[in-house]
Structure formats: structure tokens, C-alpha cells
Design a protein around this motif. Structure first.
Motif, mmCIF file in Angstrom:
data_model
loop_
_atom_site.group_PDB
_atom_site.id
_atom_site.type_symbol
_atom_site.label_atom_id
_atom_site.label_comp_id
_atom_site.label_asym_id
_atom_site.label_seq_id
_atom_site.Cartn_x
_atom_site.Cartn_y
_atom_site.Cartn_z
ATOM 1 N N LEU A 43 21.070 -14.999 -3.345
ATOM 2 C CA LEU A 43 20.712 -16.378 -3.013
ATOM 3 C C LEU A 43 19.529 -16.723 -3.911
ATOM 4 N N PRO A 44 19.744 -17.632 -4.886
ATOM 5 C CA PRO A 44 18.676 -17.888 -5.859
ATOM 6 C C PRO A 44 17.454 -18.469 -5.145
ATOM 7 N N ALA A 45 16.293 -17.871 -5.364
ATOM 8 C CA ALA A 45 15.069 -18.357 -4.738
ATOM 9 C C ALA A 45 13.905 -17.999 -5.632
ATOM 10 N N ARG A 46 12.889 -18.832 -5.598
ATOM 11 C CA ARG A 46 11.670 -18.462 -6.326
ATOM 12 C C ARG A 46 10.944 -17.413 -5.505
ATOM 13 N N TYR A 90 26.101 -6.401 0.029
ATOM 14 C CA TYR A 90 24.658 -6.647 0.088
ATOM 15 C C TYR A 90 24.361 -8.070 -0.358
ATOM 16 N N VAL A 91 23.404 -8.703 0.328
ATOM 17 C CA VAL A 91 22.928 -10.026 -0.093
ATOM 18 C C VAL A 91 21.431 -9.889 -0.382
ATOM 19 N N ALA A 92 21.020 -10.397 -1.530
ATOM 20 C CA ALA A 92 19.594 -10.361 -1.885
ATOM 21 C C ALA A 92 19.126 -11.784 -2.132
ATOM 22 N N SER A 93 17.814 -11.981 -2.174
ATOM 23 C CA SER A 93 17.307 -13.296 -2.580
ATOM 24 C C SER A 93 16.218 -13.087 -3.624
ATOM 25 N N GLY A 94 16.054 -14.123 -4.461
ATOM 26 C CA GLY A 94 15.070 -14.040 -5.543
ATOM 27 C C GLY A 94 15.671 -14.623 -6.804
ATOM 28 N N PRO A 95 14.948 -14.544 -7.935
ATOM 29 C CA PRO A 95 15.537 -14.983 -9.212
ATOM 30 C C PRO A 95 16.731 -14.062 -9.520
ATOM 31 N N VAL A 96 17.840 -14.671 -9.933
ATOM 32 C CA VAL A 96 19.097 -13.917 -10.011
ATOM 33 C C VAL A 96 19.062 -12.663 -10.895
ATOM 34 N N PRO A 97 18.677 -12.747 -12.184
ATOM 35 C CA PRO A 97 18.726 -11.529 -13.006
ATOM 36 C C PRO A 97 17.864 -10.404 -12.438
ATOM 37 N N GLN A 98 16.651 -10.768 -11.974
ATOM 38 C CA GLN A 98 15.751 -9.750 -11.420
ATOM 39 C C GLN A 98 16.330 -9.137 -10.142
ATOM 40 N N THR A 134 20.489 -10.919 -17.501
ATOM 41 C CA THR A 134 20.715 -9.679 -16.756
ATOM 42 C C THR A 134 20.849 -8.498 -17.709
ATOM 43 N N ILE A 135 21.582 -8.701 -18.810
ATOM 44 C CA ILE A 135 21.735 -7.615 -19.786
ATOM 45 C C ILE A 135 20.383 -7.225 -20.383
ATOM 46 N N GLN A 136 19.532 -8.245 -20.642
ATOM 47 C CA GLN A 136 18.213 -7.950 -21.216
ATOM 48 C C GLN A 136 17.398 -7.071 -20.273
ATOM 49 N N LEU A 137 17.529 -7.336 -18.969
ATOM 50 C CA LEU A 137 16.718 -6.631 -17.973
ATOM 51 C C LEU A 137 17.303 -5.294 -17.569
#
Length: 269
Positions: A43-46, A90-98, A134-137
Motif C-alpha cells: 500500500l503506497p504510503a509516505r 503479505y501486505v506492506a506499506s511504505g514507498p513501493v520499491p523500498q 526496485t532493480i536499483q535497490l
């Protein structure tokens, strides 16, 4: 070296039909390697990265999509489980690539699978920019699938794999993956070396000097790639050495097209 081991696969999904086209490929790899398939959504979130505890929404407005997302992942997981694949969600929240990078590390994933583009859907996160970020990270191997190349629900066949190598130890990090796929499939592995000396025809008066450089570069490339193929043959891998082109990106695409390659395996840096 030893073949790569694939025990944990993470598949990133964003609720779009485009992202789901990667599911049959992830399932096929899960079956081939008897691996666990982890279906994940972000879930995209700052702000803070976190994996959300299952089945309860904290009432935080950011996580309003959690229940809907869990229901969606559980539906897809049910189908994968019915096909005999161990599956978790699994569901996560935060900036997507990170968040994807965090999930792959927490799950100790051997492979992250994602589609290069998402369209609409729950969070519209898998646009090209997210795939490349995502690939960069990512510190784990990533399998990128172009949804245009896959019909919905179609299981991709891996009969020919292209592994470009430039002679560096970094590029050779793909070799355990080449071995792993060769061990579980009858795929032919094409090992490609691209001599980075331009074609002499472009050089007019300088042509002869360039021709000599080119011949030397081709000879070195051929020696190197045949040596790698020989090592792989001794490990039982069906490897075919090839020397082609002068600009790596173009040559890789041209060979992939000409040889009807199903997968390109390469180191990103």
C-alpha cells in the motif's frame, strides 16, 4: 560453482491484470524448484516501512486498503495452493520499491518476480519507474516479465535462455542461475560475448587498423566464452557459446529476437 538454490519466491502484485500475468511464471518456477511462493502487495504510503499484521486494520486511513488487498491476495493464493504450491501472503506499506526490497530481505527471498507495468488496479504501483527503482535497490535477483509478451493465464515455456557475459566476475554471478535452470529444465543456454570493438565497415580509411583490433577482440571473446561453455558442459549444462555484435544492449536484443529466447539472464551492474 554450485547452482543457485530457489526456496523462497516473492511475487509483487498490485491488483492489476497486468501484474497478474507474472503469476503463472512464478507458479511454474515454484513447481520446478519446489519453492514457497509469497504473494505480496504494497500500500503506497509516505514514511515508515512496515509489514502489516494480518487480518486487522488499525483504523489508520492509510491502511484502509488493507482488507481489500488481503482478500485479493488470498483469492490468488487459494488458486496457487489448489495447484499444489506452498503459498503465503503479505501486505506492506511504505514507498513501493523500498517496501519490496524490505519484504524480499525479511522473507530471505531467492527471487523477486514482477511485471514491468501495472495498469489501474488497487495501487497502480508497478509502472516502469517502480520496476527500475526496485532493480536499483534490490539485493536479491529479480525476474522481470513484460506483460505484453504474456497472454493472461498463459504459462511461459523456458526452452532457451540467453546469458550475456563480458568476462567480468560480476557478470559471471548469473552462472549459478544458468546451472539451476539447466538442472530443472531441458533449456538450451546461449552464452553470448559481445566484443566491444566497432564493426570495421564504419571506419573508412582506418578500416584495416580497426579490422585488426576487431579480429583480436573477437578471438579473445571466443576463447573466453568457449572456456565458460566447456566448464558448464562438464557440469551437464547444455550451453552454446556465441560471439556477436559490438554494442552490448543492441546485440543482446538482436540475439534474443533471432534465437527466440524465452529468458535473458544478466547482472545489472
Amino acid at each position: 560453482g554450485e547452482p543457485a538454490n530457489i526456496g523462497q519466491i516473492v511475487l509483487a502484485l498490485d491488483g492489476s491484470e497486468f501484474s497478474e500475468r507474472a503469476l503463472p511464471a512464478a507458479e511454474a518456477i515454484g513447481r520446478l524448484f519446489d519453492a514457497t511462493l509469497n504473494l505480496v502487495s504494497v500500500l503506497p504510503a509516505r514514511g515508515a516501512l512496515r509489514v502489516l499484521p494480518k487480518g486487522r486494520s488499525s483504523g489508520d486511513p492509510l491502511e484502509a486498503g488493507q482488507v481489500e488487498t488481503e482478500t485479493y491476495l488470498n483469492r490468488l493464493a487459494g488458486r496457487a495452493k489448489a495447484g499444489g504450491i506452498r503459498t503465503e501472503t503479505y501486505v506492506a506499506s511504505g514507498p513501493v520499491p523500498q517496501a519490496l526490497d524490505m519484504l524480499t530481505r525479511e522473507l530471505d527471498a531467492d527471487l523477486l518476480v514482477m511485471s514491468t507495468h501495472g495498469r489501474s488496479g488497487v495501487s497502480r504501483f508497478m509502472l516502469g519507474s517502480n520496476a527500475s527503482a526496485t532493480i536499483q535497490l534490490a539485493t536479491r535477483p529479480v525476474l522481470l516479465l513484460r506483460p505484453q509478451a504474456l497472454a493472461a493465464g498463459e504459462t511461459p515455456q523456458v526452452t532457451r535462455v540467453l546469458a550475456p557475459l563480458d568476462g567480468s566476475g560480476f557478470a559471471e554471478q548469473v552462472l549459478p542461475w544458468v546451472q539451476a535452470f539447466a538442472n530443472v529444465s531441458n533449456a538450451e543456454m546461449i552464452l553470448l560475448a559481445v566484443p566491444e570493438v566497432p564493426e570495421p565497415a564504419l571506419y573508412g580509411a582506418m578500416r584495416e587498423a580497426v579490422e585488426e583490433l576487431r579480429e583480436r577482440a573477437e578471438l579473445n571473446s571466443r576463447r573466453y566464452i568457449e572456456g565458460v561453455a566447456k566448464q558448464l558442459h562438464e557440469l551437464g549444462v547444455n550451453a552454446r557459446p556465441m560471439v556477436s555484435g559490438s554494442r552490448p544492449a543492441t546485440a543482446i536484443l538482436e540475439v534474443a529476437e533471432r534465437e527466440h529466447v524465452d529468458v535473458i539472464m544478466l547482472a545489472t551492474h
